[in-house]
Enzyme design. Sequence first.
Site, PDB file in Angstrom:
ATOM      1  N   GLU A 201     -86.811 -11.174  54.426  1.00 66.57           N
ATOM      2  CA  GLU A 201     -86.648 -10.618  55.773  1.00 66.57           C
ATOM      3  C   GLU A 201     -87.963 -10.646  56.557  1.00 66.57           C
ATOM      4  OE1 GLU A 201     -84.141  -7.471  56.688  1.00 66.57           O
ATOM      5  OE2 GLU A 201     -82.500  -8.713  55.930  1.00 66.57           O
TER       6      GLU A 201
ATOM      7  N   CYS B  39     -76.678 -12.108  46.206  1.00 66.75           N
ATOM      8  CA  CYS B  39     -77.144 -11.511  47.451  1.00 66.75           C
ATOM      9  C   CYS B  39     -77.205 -12.645  48.458  1.00 66.75           C
ATOM     10  CB  CYS B  39     -78.517 -10.869  47.291  1.00 66.75           C
ATOM     11  SG  CYS B  39     -79.239 -10.271  48.838  1.00 66.75           S
ATOM     12  N   THR B  40     -76.666 -12.412  49.640  1.00 61.03           N
ATOM     13  CA  THR B  40     -76.558 -13.504  50.607  1.00 61.03           C
ATOM     14  C   THR B  40     -77.896 -13.885  51.219  1.00 61.03           C
ATOM     15  OG1 THR B  40     -75.893 -11.863  52.277  1.00 61.03           O
ATOM     16  CG2 THR B  40     -74.142 -13.085  51.145  1.00 61.03           C
ATOM     17  N   HIS B  41     -78.953 -13.123  50.924  1.00 60.19           N
ATOM     18  CA  HIS B  41     -80.303 -13.522  51.327  1.00 60.19           C
ATOM     19  C   HIS B  41     -80.862 -14.624  50.412  1.00 60.19           C
ATOM     20  CE1 HIS B  41     -80.269  -9.718  53.512  1.00 60.19           C
ATOM     21  NE2 HIS B  41     -81.420 -10.021  54.068  1.00 60.19           N
TER      22      HIS B  41
ATOM     23  N   ASP C 250     -73.129  -7.756  57.858  1.00 60.18           N
ATOM     24  CA  ASP C 250     -74.155  -7.688  56.817  1.00 60.18           C
ATOM     25  C   ASP C 250     -75.153  -6.600  57.191  1.00 60.18           C
ATOM     26  OD1 ASP C 250     -75.427  -8.950  54.358  1.00 60.18           O
ATOM     27  OD2 ASP C 250     -77.089  -9.068  55.769  1.00 60.18           O
ATOM     28  N   SER C 251     -75.863  -6.119  56.201  1.00 55.43           N
ATOM     29  CA  SER C 251     -76.887  -5.111  56.463  1.00 55.43           C
ATOM     30  C   SER C 251     -78.039  -5.680  57.277  1.00 55.43           C
ATOM     31  CB  SER C 251     -77.426  -4.544  55.142  1.00 55.43           C
ATOM     32  OG  SER C 251     -78.012  -5.573  54.368  1.00 55.43           O
TER      33      SER C 251
ATOM     34  N   CYS D  20     -71.933  -9.166  52.519  1.00 53.83           N
ATOM     35  CA  CYS D  20     -73.045  -8.408  51.935  1.00 53.83           C
ATOM     36  C   CYS D  20     -72.581  -7.906  50.584  1.00 53.83           C
ATOM     37  CB  CYS D  20     -73.411  -7.240  52.852  1.00 53.83           C
ATOM     38  SG  CYS D  20     -74.629  -6.083  52.194  1.00 53.83           S
ATOM     39  N   ASN D  21     -73.294  -8.267  49.533  1.00 50.44           N
ATOM     40  CA  ASN D  21     -72.881  -7.861  48.191  1.00 50.44           C
ATOM     41  C   ASN D  21     -72.988  -6.357  47.984  1.00 50.44           C
ATOM     42  OD1 ASN D  21     -72.354 -10.278  46.151  1.00 50.44           O
ATOM     43  ND2 ASN D  21     -73.869 -10.957  47.632  1.00 50.44           N
ATOM     44  N   THR D  22     -74.037  -5.748  48.532  1.00 51.60           N
ATOM     45  CA  THR D  22     -74.208  -4.309  48.344  1.00 51.60           C
ATOM     46  C   THR D  22     -73.080  -3.542  49.019  1.00 51.60           C
ATOM     47  OG1 THR D  22     -76.619  -4.595  48.265  1.00 51.60           O
ATOM     48  CG2 THR D  22     -75.781  -2.374  48.629  1.00 51.60           C
TER      49      THR D  22
ATOM     50  N   TYR E 127     -79.908  -2.368  52.464  1.00 53.25           N
ATOM     51  CA  TYR E 127     -78.978  -1.409  51.869  1.00 53.25           C
ATOM     52  C   TYR E 127     -79.180  -1.258  50.360  1.00 53.25           C
ATOM     53  CZ  TYR E 127     -75.767  -1.060  55.932  1.00 53.25           C
ATOM     54  OH  TYR E 127     -75.196  -0.802  57.150  1.00 53.25           O
ATOM     55  N   GLY E 128     -79.889  -2.187  49.745  1.00 55.27           N
ATOM     56  CA  GLY E 128     -79.911  -2.296  48.289  1.00 55.27           C
ATOM     57  C   GLY E 128     -80.280  -1.038  47.525  1.00 55.27           C
TER      58      GLY E 128
END
Length: 276
Positions: free
Chosen positions: A159, A193-195, A11-12, A74-76, A43-44
């Site tokens: 974050e 988004c995994t966040h 993931d980013s 990570c979706n991005t 990364y978005g």
Amino acid sequence: MNTGQSIGVFDSGYGGLTVFKSIAKQLPQYNYIYLGDNARSPYGDHSFETVYQYTLECVEWLFEQGCPLVILACNTASAKALRSIQQKVLPVKYPNHRVLGVIRPTAEVVGEYTSHRKIGVMGTRGTVNSNSYLLEINKFFPDIEVQQQSCPMWVPLIENNEHLNPGADYFVQKYLDQLLQKDADIDCILLACTHYPLLIPKLQAILPSGIELLGQADIVANSLDVYLKKHPEIAIKIAQESKRRFFTSGDTETFDQHASIFFGEDVQSDKMHLKV
């Protein structure tokens, strides 16, 4: 007999830990290496080319650590890099390695969660602008209408561990309102988004009745389980010692403090040094 290798999870930053948590719960027997590219996250808002270069560098690093299979949690990265890596890099340089993402597994099952056939997708600018979910969902469920909403403030809030504070309420409400203004009949919202699962308490508090929030972690874990059963030639390579290692390209102390919030238990990471 396996060859002592691991499943890589990339993931980013921290978000992929929500996916890793579900994977490790469902498939606890395997060895795993998690890598967060925190030095260059988020990364978005990066270009396709930049996300591709960053993602490829991290994937190749995981290959070097002995990961024949890497999950882009990570979706991005899945939206901007996965297809190119699968089609252009793996056949030429790594024919015995595999890289999987989070978008296709989600698109394959999302139709099970909507009766109105109207879905909202909330993600980073990069994921939304790629239109990856529009394209993938249409492949499996052409009858479903998809509305998208980018949420550029959500990842920074999460974050920085500000997501549950009152100051985050404005941005949670703002993006949700913007999405529902596009179609009042949406009955399923995909957190792409995994966040974003860390925002579920706030979202559930303000979400209109009749709308389901759909996260990706369990979906991806289920998909990986099925994949490994269908591909024993990959599964047999993975050591079954239940070992987990964590790496970050950023500061390890900072990573460990934040990672425990996403992973649900204490994390001790090592430094991954970027080739720059």
